[in-house]
Design an enzyme around this catalytic site. Sequence first.
Site, PDB file in Angstrom:
ATOM      1  N   HIS A 102       0.748  -1.155   0.119  1.00  0.00           N
ATOM      2  CA  HIS A 102       0.065  -0.125   0.152  1.00  0.00           C
ATOM      3  C   HIS A 102       0.803   1.095   0.106  1.00  0.00           C
ATOM      4  CE1 HIS A 102      -3.938  -1.912   1.897  1.00  0.00           C
ATOM      5  NE2 HIS A 102      -3.177  -2.751   0.785  1.00  0.00           N
ATOM      6  N   GLU A 114       0.261   3.844   1.761  1.00  0.00           N
ATOM      7  CA  GLU A 114       0.947   4.230   3.081  1.00  0.00           C
ATOM      8  C   GLU A 114       1.942   3.694   3.865  1.00  0.00           C
ATOM      9  OE1 GLU A 114      -2.140   3.114   1.817  1.00  0.00           O
ATOM     10  OE2 GLU A 114      -3.698   3.481   3.287  1.00  0.00           O
ATOM     11  N   CYS A 148      -6.830   1.318   4.952  1.00  0.00           N
ATOM     12  CA  CYS A 148      -7.108   0.012   5.763  1.00  0.00           C
ATOM     13  C   CYS A 148      -7.005  -0.225   7.101  1.00  0.00           C
ATOM     14  CB  CYS A 148      -6.768  -1.123   4.664  1.00  0.00           C
ATOM     15  SG  CYS A 148      -4.846  -1.764   5.125  1.00  0.00           S
ATOM     16  N   CYS A 206      -3.172  -0.691   7.709  1.00  0.00           N
ATOM     17  CA  CYS A 206      -2.421   0.779   7.528  1.00  0.00           C
ATOM     18  C   CYS A 206      -2.678   1.683   8.639  1.00  0.00           C
ATOM     19  CB  CYS A 206      -2.701   1.370   6.170  1.00  0.00           C
ATOM     20  SG  CYS A 206      -1.848   0.542   4.745  1.00  0.00           S
TER      21      CYS A 206
END
Length: 140
Positions: free
Chosen positions: A79, A81, A114, A117
């Site tokens: 991801h 992040e 999510c 994250c």
Amino acid sequence: METRPSKDDYYLSIAAAVAKRSTCLRRQYGAVIVKNDEIVSTGYNGSPRGLQNCCDIGVCGREGHAHNDGDYRSCQSVHAEMNAIISASRQEMIGSTLYLYGTEGGIPICSEPCPICKRLIQNAGIERVCGSLIGTVEVI
């Protein structure tokens, strides 16, 4: 004369530019971590270093699999992040803001981290998340 964007809009526009580097065929995300009005790091979603990118091979690992949102077992992507966080020291991130921008098919989508994250963001010391179409979210 065009009005000057707010700082949140400014950094979200940078996250939108970072998202264009995404290697994911499904959704493109860009993340920018900012502290004291300086960019600490950036990240976009895509395959881990050393693995083939979905955009290069033309196949998404999640296509053809029965999956729910949040079920990433068939996806090798990291991801945005996560990539931004691993590119910065924790000291740089304490008290910072993470800006997250996402698109699907070129259309902006709601960008909220999510659950995994969110935990990484909290552990990194990031205090705010500003996501496209969701506004600002306090992490703590």
